[in-house]
Scaffold this motif. Structure first.
Motif, mmCIF file in Angstrom:
data_model
loop_
_atom_site.group_PDB
_atom_site.id
_atom_site.type_symbol
_atom_site.label_atom_id
_atom_site.label_comp_id
_atom_site.label_asym_id
_atom_site.label_seq_id
_atom_site.Cartn_x
_atom_site.Cartn_y
_atom_site.Cartn_z
ATOM 1 N N ARG A 355 -0.732 -2.336 2.540
ATOM 2 C CA ARG A 355 -0.708 -0.951 2.069
ATOM 3 C C ARG A 355 -2.030 -0.718 1.358
ATOM 4 O O ARG A 355 -2.249 -1.246 0.279
ATOM 5 C CB ARG A 355 0.434 -0.734 1.090
ATOM 6 N N ASN A 358 -2.382 3.502 -0.581
ATOM 7 C CA ASN A 358 -1.230 4.237 -0.133
ATOM 8 C C ASN A 358 0.012 3.442 -0.505
ATOM 9 O O ASN A 358 -0.052 2.238 -0.656
ATOM 10 C CB ASN A 358 -1.306 4.372 1.396
ATOM 11 N N LEU A 359 1.127 4.144 -0.619
ATOM 12 C CA LEU A 359 2.337 3.407 -0.928
ATOM 13 C C LEU A 359 3.010 2.873 0.325
ATOM 14 O O LEU A 359 3.689 1.863 0.296
ATOM 15 C CB LEU A 359 3.327 4.300 -1.689
ATOM 16 N N ILE A 360 2.861 3.594 1.420
ATOM 17 C CA ILE A 360 3.499 3.125 2.643
ATOM 18 C C ILE A 360 2.439 2.824 3.687
ATOM 19 O O ILE A 360 1.283 3.176 3.538
ATOM 20 C CB ILE A 360 4.502 4.151 3.210
#
Lengths: 424, 198
Positions: A355, A358-360
């Motif tokens: 990642r 970004n978180l995802i």
């Protein structure tokens, strides 16, 4: 230089690329912005290095793994400064192929290579790289190879599996930009002049072994320390760490390390469960990652994880890598004769995707992926889809579906099929 | 959001980046001491230099402005230290010393991250995890769903309070939420209340 040569042909043959895409039934939709600018990488301001492009999701600079289908699964490609770890299949057939694809992609784009091995001489590895399928002849070869397998079912549409029709084809043909990610012909060798034009550094462990006179106390195994020093020297001397930016055109260093962790590297984690220097490998990976993070380089490592005795070490190694892909071939297993898998040569497991900013990450819904090696091409396909139980069920809202397909990056031109209305 | 660069400049944030320092420590000469100097030692002993670094960072700066109160020490992540050759006991010692310096002397907090594979293969890591669980007041445990991958529920978070007199806690001191990670945030919802199934 090879980079200049390939760029030249790329710009000249735009017409043929367009023709190729329309023939493969890809939409005429073209994204403005990063990807479009990647098409003419030679003269764009955004992308100044051949064979790279910024990620649509987080803006990280990406390089191709040499296998466009795998790029797509990993969210567009391999981010510069990260490690791709390939868990070898039992007989090291397909993992070494991925390894060579990665290096071949570097040669085509004019990147500098650093090949490290304890088994084969790096010069020999380079001789065995697959030949690229470029421009005109690749289309023919590709169509030929694909049609052999695809034509029978293109006429008979299974109504019951209509969800499959809407899907973008993972293994679909060469897409808009052929500057990022190429197809390779596994049956042919890379032309000699391309290899000679490329710049590479080889680290052959048995050769470096001779100079083991003064072993200073260090927790790292001798081979790993030598290799780290070698990589650091190359990065520093060739300016990949950005220390002297005005010196010359920026370039990418592609590092390939073969069979890391095997006994050939002088590591004993494959032999016993509780060994003395069980931290060597993890420490090596940590320092290597520190080196990569501060330089313009990407690294592929193949590791015989099936040999490593302690599961704990595998878990730690996974935590210390960025992207982890496992290969499991059917050779020698009872799955070889299972009718479910008769079309495939093995399974591919995407174990970890980093990642970044970004978180995802770009997660594809399908976890069951299989690969097969056709006569010339290595392809990755879906085995089957999971049940459709999401909050945005695809049949109720095609809008969302189309949006999600945009995120998937290249090769999802088949979504054009989503426009046809399905009534129940 | 929060401007970490500015915070770092004015001394509110002190940041030690392990990856970058590891390269420096590994390739530079032996001379100068470094918080992570165990990297170059043959048998990694203890984390005393790192603790000295924490202490140094906690020292109040006397340049007129009000000192920062209630410090927070964030460690990401402790399991990596095990991979770098330290023993679980050395890491636990380090945290114990930090607890005295941060939590007790300065009324601050410590937040650490530890991996848990859950299969009991990694003994060192389990010692570390159990030791830390024993000391900590609040445990957040993020784990995947037992039923496997799901597109709309990415996992569940178990919250466990270990201080008995917690008014908001449930009777048994634990709560479970499920979560879905989005681009820039995470949405939490009660078990089985995902928008996907409602």
């Amino acid at each position: 230089m090879a980079a200049v040569a390939t760029c030249g042909t790329g710009v000249g043959s735009t017409g043929s690329i367009v023709a190729a895409t329309s023939k493969n039934n890809v939409t005429s939709f073209q994204r403005k912005g990063p990807r479009a600018s990647g098409t003419d990488s030679g003269c764009s301001r955004l992308v100044s290095i051949a064979g790279t492009r910024p990620s649509v999701r987080n803006g990280q600079l990406l390089v191709s793994t040499g296998l466009p289908a795998l790029d797509q699964l990993l969210g567009g490609g391999l981010a510069v400064g990260t490690v791709l770890l390939i868990e070898e299949d039992k007989y090291n057939i397909y993992s070494s192929l991925l390894f060579k694809y990665f290096l071949a992609e570097g040669i085509i784009n004019g990147h500098t290579l650093l090949v490290a091995s304890a088994k084969e001489d790096p010069a020999d590895i380079l001789q065995e790289l697959p030949a690229p399928l470029l421009d005109d002849n690749y289309k023919k070869d590709f169509d030929e190879d694909v049609c052999n397998h695809q034509t029978p079912d293109s006429n008979i549409k299974m109504k019951i599996a209509w969800r499959y029709q809407l899907l973008p084809k993972i293994e679909s043909g060469p897409v808009s930009s052929s500057r990022f990610g190429h197809y390779y012909d596994a049956s042919k060798r890379m032309p000699q002049e391309l290899i000679e034009a490329s710049k590479w550094h080889g680290f052959f462990f048995p050769e470096k072994l001779s100079s083991t006179l003064n072993i200073e106390p260090c927790s790292l195994t001798h081979g790993y320390r030598k290799l780290l020093q070698f990589i650091q020297k190359v990065i520093y001397e060739e300016g990949f760490d950005g220390s002297n930016p005005q010196k010359k055109q920026k370039n990418i260093l592609r590092i390939g390390i073969q069979n890391l962790g095997s006994p050939l590297w002088g590591d004993d984690i494959c032999c016993t469960e509780n060994c003395d220097n069980s931290h060597s490998l993890t420490k090596f990976l940590y320092v290597l990652r520190g080196l990569l993070r501060t330089s313009l380089s990407a690294c592929i490592i193949t590791m015989p994880t099936h040999l490593i005795q302690s599961k704990a070490i595998i878990a730690r190694v996974t935590n210390l890598s960025d992207t982890v892909v496992g290969l499991e071939s059917f050779i020698g297993s009872e799955r070889e004769t299972n009718p479910l898998y008769k079309d495939y040569h093995g399974l591919i497991h995407i174990r970890q995707i980093p990642r970044l900013n970004n978180l995802i990450y770009d997660v594809s819904d399908v976890k069951d992926l299989a690969f097969k090696l056709k006569r010339k091409l290595f392809t990755i396909e879906r085995l089957h889809l999971p049940p459709d139980l999401s909050d945005t069920v695809s049949r109720s809202s095609k809008q969302d579906l189309a949006e999600s397909s945009k995120l998937l990056g290249p090769g999802c031109g088949m979504m054009a099929g989503g426009k046809q209305h399905l009534d129940f | 959001g929060v401007n970490l660069t500015a915070a770092r400049e004015c001394g509110q944030l002190v940041f030690l980046e392990g990856l970058k320092s590891s390269v420096d420590v590994f390739f530079r000469a032996q001379a100068e001491p470094h918080p992570l100097q165990f990297l170059r030692e043959a048998d990694a002993g203890n984390l005393q230099p790192l603790y000295e670094f924490v202490r140094e960072a906690l020292k109040p700066v006397d340049d007129g402005q009000a000192a920062w109160r209630c410090p927070v020490l964030l460690v990401d992540d402790l399991s990596v230290l095990l991979s770098l050759g330290l023993g679980a006991v050395a890491v636990l010692d380090f945290i114990h010393y930090c607890r005295v310096a941060v939590c007790w002397e300065r009324k601050g907090n410590i937040v650490t991250l530890v991996h848990d594979s859950g299969d009991g293969e990694d003994e060192e890591n389990d010692i570390l995890l159990n030791g830390l669980s024993h000391q900590s007041h609040l445990i957040l445990r993020a784990e995947g769903l037992a039923t496997g991958f799901c597109r709309d529920v990415h996992g569940q978070l178990r919250i466990l309070w270990r201080t008995p007199s917690q008014p908001t806690a449930q009777r048994d001191g634990s709560l479970t939420y499920q979560y879905k990670i989005q681009d820039k945030s995470v949405s939490f919802f009660a078990k089985g209340m995902s928008p996907a199934v409602l």
